[in-house]
Design a protein around this motif. Structure first.
Motif, PDB file in Angstrom:
ATOM      1  N   MET A   1       0.844  -1.186   0.000  1.00 57.82           N
ATOM      2  CA  MET A   1       0.000   0.000   0.000  1.00 57.82           C
ATOM      3  C   MET A   1       0.885   1.244   0.000  1.00 57.82           C
ATOM      4  N   THR A   2       0.480   2.235  -0.701  1.00 63.01           N
ATOM      5  CA  THR A   2       1.286   3.445  -0.806  1.00 63.01           C
ATOM      6  C   THR A   2       0.831   4.557   0.122  1.00 63.01           C
ATOM      7  N   VAL A   3      -0.300   4.388   0.809  1.00 65.14           N
ATOM      8  CA  VAL A   3      -0.773   5.351   1.795  1.00 65.14           C
ATOM      9  C   VAL A   3      -0.529   4.735   3.170  1.00 65.14           C
ATOM     10  N   VAL A   4       0.454   5.289   3.899  1.00 64.41           N
ATOM     11  CA  VAL A   4       0.878   4.695   5.164  1.00 64.41           C
ATOM     12  C   VAL A   4       0.722   5.728   6.272  1.00 64.41           C
ATOM     13  N   LEU A   5       0.022   5.350   7.331  1.00 62.86           N
ATOM     14  CA  LEU A   5      -0.167   6.234   8.474  1.00 62.86           C
ATOM     15  C   LEU A   5       0.921   5.967   9.505  1.00 62.86           C
ATOM     16  N   GLU A   6       1.670   7.010   9.855  1.00 64.86           N
ATOM     17  CA  GLU A   6       2.703   6.931  10.884  1.00 64.86           C
ATOM     18  C   GLU A   6       2.489   8.089  11.844  1.00 64.86           C
ATOM     19  N   GLY A   7       1.897   7.802  12.990  1.00 64.78           N
ATOM     20  CA  GLY A   7       1.584   8.859  13.949  1.00 64.78           C
ATOM     21  C   GLY A   7       0.526   9.787  13.383  1.00 64.78           C
ATOM     22  N   ASP A   8       0.839  11.076  13.312  1.00 63.31           N
ATOM     23  CA  ASP A   8      -0.115  12.042  12.748  1.00 63.31           C
ATOM     24  C   ASP A   8       0.243  12.435  11.315  1.00 63.31           C
ATOM     25  N   ILE A   9       1.103  11.645  10.687  1.00 61.57           N
ATOM     26  CA  ILE A   9       1.519  11.931   9.310  1.00 61.57           C
ATOM     27  C   ILE A   9       1.127  10.778   8.396  1.00 61.57           C
ATOM     28  N   PRO A  17      -1.879   4.973  -7.190  1.00 57.76           N
ATOM     29  CA  PRO A  17      -2.945   4.734  -8.159  1.00 57.76           C
ATOM     30  C   PRO A  17      -4.295   5.245  -7.653  1.00 57.76           C
ATOM     31  N   VAL A  18      -5.299   5.130  -8.474  1.00 58.02           N
ATOM     32  CA  VAL A  18      -6.633   5.639  -8.163  1.00 58.02           C
ATOM     33  C   VAL A  18      -7.178   5.065  -6.863  1.00 58.02           C
ATOM     34  N   ALA A  19      -6.911   3.819  -6.557  1.00 57.38           N
ATOM     35  CA  ALA A  19      -7.430   3.198  -5.329  1.00 57.38           C
ATOM     36  C   ALA A  19      -6.919   3.892  -4.070  1.00 57.38           C
ATOM     37  N   ASP A  20      -5.790   4.574  -4.161  1.00 53.93           N
ATOM     38  CA  ASP A  20      -5.239   5.262  -2.993  1.00 53.93           C
ATOM     39  C   ASP A  20      -6.036   6.508  -2.613  1.00 53.93           C
ATOM     40  N   ALA A  21      -6.816   7.033  -3.530  1.00 52.24           N
ATOM     41  CA  ALA A  21      -7.616   8.219  -3.223  1.00 52.24           C
ATOM     42  C   ALA A  21      -8.585   7.926  -2.077  1.00 52.24           C
ATOM     43  N   GLU A  22      -9.232   6.776  -2.123  1.00 52.36           N
ATOM     44  CA  GLU A  22     -10.187   6.416  -1.078  1.00 52.36           C
ATOM     45  C   GLU A  22      -9.485   6.234   0.270  1.00 52.36           C
ATOM     46  N   ALA A  23      -8.340   5.575   0.258  1.00 52.14           N
ATOM     47  CA  ALA A  23      -7.579   5.385   1.497  1.00 52.14           C
ATOM     48  C   ALA A  23      -7.117   6.721   2.064  1.00 52.14           C
ATOM     49  N   LEU A  24      -6.693   7.624   1.200  1.00 47.88           N
ATOM     50  CA  LEU A  24      -6.244   8.937   1.643  1.00 47.88           C
ATOM     51  C   LEU A  24      -7.387   9.736   2.260  1.00 47.88           C
ATOM     52  N   VAL A  25      -8.546   9.718   1.618  1.00 49.75           N
ATOM     53  CA  VAL A  25      -9.715  10.414   2.179  1.00 49.75           C
ATOM     54  C   VAL A  25     -10.042   9.866   3.560  1.00 49.75           C
ATOM     55  N   VAL A  36       0.320  15.345   5.327  1.00 50.99           N
ATOM     56  CA  VAL A  36       0.664  14.380   4.283  1.00 50.99           C
ATOM     57  C   VAL A  36       2.115  14.615   3.871  1.00 50.99           C
ATOM     58  N   ASP A  37       2.908  13.559   3.949  1.00 45.61           N
ATOM     59  CA  ASP A  37       4.316  13.615   3.567  1.00 45.61           C
ATOM     60  C   ASP A  37       4.455  13.144   2.122  1.00 45.61           C
ATOM     61  N   LEU A  38       4.937  14.020   1.262  1.00 43.86           N
ATOM     62  CA  LEU A  38       5.087  13.714  -0.161  1.00 43.86           C
ATOM     63  C   LEU A  38       6.513  13.335  -0.551  1.00 43.86           C
ATOM     64  N   THR A  39       7.438  13.276   0.411  1.00 43.56           N
ATOM     65  CA  THR A  39       8.831  13.064   0.045  1.00 43.56           C
ATOM     66  C   THR A  39       9.082  11.722  -0.637  1.00 43.56           C
ATOM     67  N   GLY A  40       8.312  10.705  -0.306  1.00 42.35           N
ATOM     68  CA  GLY A  40       8.497   9.401  -0.925  1.00 42.35           C
ATOM     69  C   GLY A  40       7.531   9.122  -2.054  1.00 42.35           C
ATOM     70  N   ALA A  41       6.725  10.102  -2.414  1.00 42.92           N
ATOM     71  CA  ALA A  41       5.699   9.903  -3.438  1.00 42.92           C
ATOM     72  C   ALA A  41       6.286   9.929  -4.844  1.00 42.92           C
ATOM     73  N   GLY A  42       5.717   9.110  -5.696  1.00 44.99           N
ATOM     74  CA  GLY A  42       6.023   9.145  -7.120  1.00 44.99           C
ATOM     75  C   GLY A  42       4.920   9.926  -7.811  1.00 44.99           C
TER      76      GLY A  42
END
Length: 82
Positions: A1-9, A17-25, A36-42
């Motif tokens: 999974m590309t949406v990872v919760l670590e503490g409050d970040i 991908p598109v499926a991550d939009a729902e997880a992010l919401v 939201v930390d974008l440093t590791g995002a593609g």
């Protein structure tokens, strides 16, 4: 999974991908103060970008992908350090 919760970040890792939009919401609505930390995002699917633009979370960055850093990150609020 590309949406990872670590503490409050919420960290976006790799291409989101598109499926991550729902997880992010879901993660942002659980606790609206999360950043939201974008440093590791593609590349971000446009649905993920729409979530970021609509909910305007604080961003920790710079973004990991040049396109996201150049065109998307400036549209989002940056978290100021302590």
């Amino acid at each position: 999974m590309t949406v990872v919760l670590e503490g409050d970040i919420i960290r976006l890792r790799g291409d989101c991908p598109v499926a991550d939009a729902e997880a992010l919401v879901a993660r942002l609505q659980e606790a609206p103060g999360r950043a939201v930390d974008l440093t590791g995002a593609g590349m971000l699917h446009t649905a993920v970008v729409q979530v970021l633009l609509a909910l305007q979370p604080q961003v920790v960055g710079p973004a990991g992908h040049p396109f996201v850093e150049r065109w998307i990150a400036p549209l989002l609020p940056m978290r100021r350090s302590g």
